[in-house]
Design an enzyme around this catalytic site. Structure first.
Site, PDB file in Angstrom:
ATOM      1  N   ARG A 116      32.601  41.722  37.020  1.00 54.83           N
ATOM      2  CA  ARG A 116      33.238  40.629  37.738  1.00 54.83           C
ATOM      3  C   ARG A 116      33.576  40.652  38.967  1.00 54.83           C
ATOM      4  O   ARG A 116      33.002  42.186  39.836  1.00 54.83           O
ATOM      5  CB  ARG A 116      34.187  40.825  36.913  1.00 54.83           C
ATOM      6  CG  ARG A 116      34.692  39.790  35.655  1.00 54.83           C
ATOM      7  CD  ARG A 116      35.837  39.699  35.221  1.00 54.83           C
ATOM      8  NE  ARG A 116      36.679  37.853  35.683  1.00 54.83           N
ATOM      9  CZ  ARG A 116      37.086  38.141  35.787  1.00 54.83           C
ATOM     10  NH1 ARG A 116      38.306  38.566  34.283  1.00 54.83           N
ATOM     11  NH2 ARG A 116      38.106  36.948  35.855  1.00 54.83           N
ATOM     12  N   ASP A 162      44.508  40.558  42.928  1.00 54.33           N
ATOM     13  CA  ASP A 162      43.342  40.953  42.355  1.00 54.33           C
ATOM     14  C   ASP A 162      42.943  41.299  43.529  1.00 54.33           C
ATOM     15  O   ASP A 162      41.412  42.520  43.186  1.00 54.33           O
ATOM     16  CB  ASP A 162      42.155  39.985  42.025  1.00 54.33           C
ATOM     17  CG  ASP A 162      42.333  39.359  40.588  1.00 54.33           C
ATOM     18  OD1 ASP A 162      43.395  38.523  40.660  1.00 54.33           O
ATOM     19  OD2 ASP A 162      41.793  39.927  39.223  1.00 54.33           O
TER      20      ASP A 162
HETATM   21  O1  MRU Z   1      40.665  36.486  35.215  1.00 49.26           O
HETATM   22  P1  MRU Z   1      41.703  36.907  34.923  1.00 49.26           P
HETATM   23  O2  MRU Z   1      42.540  36.330  33.846  1.00 49.26           O
HETATM   24  O3  MRU Z   1      41.577  38.765  35.080  1.00 49.26           O
HETATM   25  O4  MRU Z   1      43.266  36.721  36.988  1.00 49.26           O
HETATM   26  C1  MRU Z   1      43.831  37.937  36.588  1.00 49.26           C
HETATM   27  C2  MRU Z   1      44.414  37.545  37.382  1.00 49.26           C
HETATM   28  O5  MRU Z   1      44.378  36.477  39.068  1.00 49.26           O
HETATM   29  C3  MRU Z   1      46.218  38.362  37.790  1.00 49.26           C
HETATM   30  O6  MRU Z   1      47.150  38.075  38.317  1.00 49.26           O
HETATM   31  C4  MRU Z   1      45.784  39.699  38.433  1.00 49.26           C
HETATM   32  O7  MRU Z   1      44.262  40.221  38.087  1.00 49.26           O
HETATM   33  C5  MRU Z   1      46.307  41.074  38.227  1.00 49.26           C
HETATM   34  S1  MRU Z   1      47.297  41.364  36.984  1.00 49.26           S
HETATM   35  C6  MRU Z   1      48.288  42.451  37.482  1.00 49.26           C
END
Ligand code: MRU
Length: 369
Positions: free
Chosen positions: A96, A243
């Site tokens: 990712r 992220d």
């Molecule tokens: O696509 P995802 O579900 O991995 O996205 C996650 C998020 O956007 C969270 O808010 C982020 O990773 C923060 S986790 C502590």
């Protein structure tokens, strides 16, 4: 007063008798199911397919995946071993693109492999030790940032959050939801509005589930309800995860976060980002440089496998957006609450964290609340 949360804490990523153990987040909220992985390739695939998701969780899953993969390497010398570990790491890098915690964890694992003296047996041991250390550090950082964040909150508070930045997005406890848990443990009266978070519904499926499991009051709302609730005075503050945070404080998080930040600004509501320092990418000047994952259109056109969009309609599906630093009231980290100007606060926090042998960061000027 700190009150305990009664349920057994969730551990999203773990190591169990030589296997990587993950909570299968695609099975929630219907069932809490653990999957054990003995093949590192399947761990990388679990990240790609979002069996495990959330920035810190995928970093730790990758670290354990690399440790797992390294155990299967048959190599006579250091160089051959390092080459194979690098190959495994590259597969994880491709899983990712947006969450920098993934790359942070992988780089840390490679550095351990390179810097461990001795033969491949020693290097394998060091890799597993490092991955397990990251898991412990993640929970400790979340508890620490949770306490810093909880201190910002009034005794009774309605918090709006977006996506899932909880125990399920980390090894345990959570970032944004870590603040919620800490506030509850401090005896504060907390209620959470969880944006459902289209298209994958992490807010409804994951945030609501894990808060309800801990008996923390939660109300799910459709993403387009946030503004109306704010106008009615029903939201006291917003706390989200991140992220990737650029060195100027711009923060990427789940698509829709930017919209919430604009709404919060308009209504004079504090907007906090809660994230460990490992989410900061100092190599980026601003959020414009953060790579945004584009996901398959089926996530938009279908709900639970049922087509809801007209056949052939054009859709876009960016998984994240960037909230500019000027909309962020504070970045809650394990070293304290960073305030604008973020360039300086981030430099100071990372400098102190790198130089720290102890945890003296609490009293830094960055925590100027
Ligand atoms: O696509 P995802 O579900 O991995 O996205 C996650 C998020 O956007 C969270 O808010 C982020 O990773 C923060 S986790 C502590």
């Amino acid at each position: 007063m700190r009150v305990g949360i009664q349920n057994k804490p969730l551990q999203t990523v773990g190591w169990e008798t030589g296997k990587v153990r993950l909570i299968d987040q695609t099975a929630l909220p219907e069932k809490l199911q653990y999957l054990d992985f003995s093949d590192w390739r399947e761990v990388a695939e679990a990240i790609r397919t979002m069996i495990v998701r959330g920035a810190p969780a995928i970093g730790c899953a990758a670290a354990l995946g690399i440790a797992l993969g390294s155990r299967g390497i048959i190599a006579s010398g250091r160089e051959a071993f390092l080459g194979r570990v690098t190959g495994i790491a590259d597969t994880f890098r491709a899983a990712r693109p947006t969450a920098v915690n993934l790359f942070w964890a992988i780089d840390r694992m490679i550095a351990v492999a390179e810097n461990t003296p001795g033969n491949p047996v020693d290097m394998k041991d060091a890799l597993l030790t490092e991955a397990l250390k990251m898991l412990d550090e993640d929970i400790a950082a979340n508890k620490r940032l949770g306490d810093f964040g909880a201190e910002l909150l009034p005794d009774a508070v309605n918090i709006l959050t977006h996506c899932n930045a909880g125990a399920l997005a980390t090894v345990g406890y959570g970032t944004a939801l870590g603040v919620v848990r800490s506030a509850v443990e401090m005896g504060k009266n907390v209620h959470v509005y969880a944006d459902e978070t289209r298209p994958r519904l992490q807010g409804m499926k994951l945030t609501a589930w894990e808060l309800a499991r801990d008996d923390i009051p939660v109300t799910v709302i459709a993403d387009n309800m946030a503004g109306s609730l704010m106008r009615q005075g029903k939201v006291d503050c917003v706390i989200v995860g991140a992220d990737r945070i650029a060195s100027n404080g711009d923060a990427a998080n789940k698509i829709g976060t930017y919209t919430v930040a604009v709404l919060a600004k308009h209504h004079g509501i504090p907007f906090y980002v809660a994230a460990p320092l490992s989410t900061i990418d100092q190599s980026l000047i601003s959020g414009a440089q953060i790579p945004i994952e584009q996901r398959e259109s089926i996530e938009m056109t279908h709900i639970e496998g049922i087509r809801v969009a007209p056949e052939g309609v054009a859709v876009i599906n960016p998984a994240f957006d960037v909230t500019p630093a000027e909309l962020i009231t504070g970045i809650i980290t394990e070293s304290g609450v960073l305030r604008a100007p973020y360039e300086e606060a981030i430099l100071e926090a990372l400098g102190v964290a790198r130089g720290a042998t102890g945890m003296g960061a609490r009293s830094m000027s960055i925590a100027g609340r």
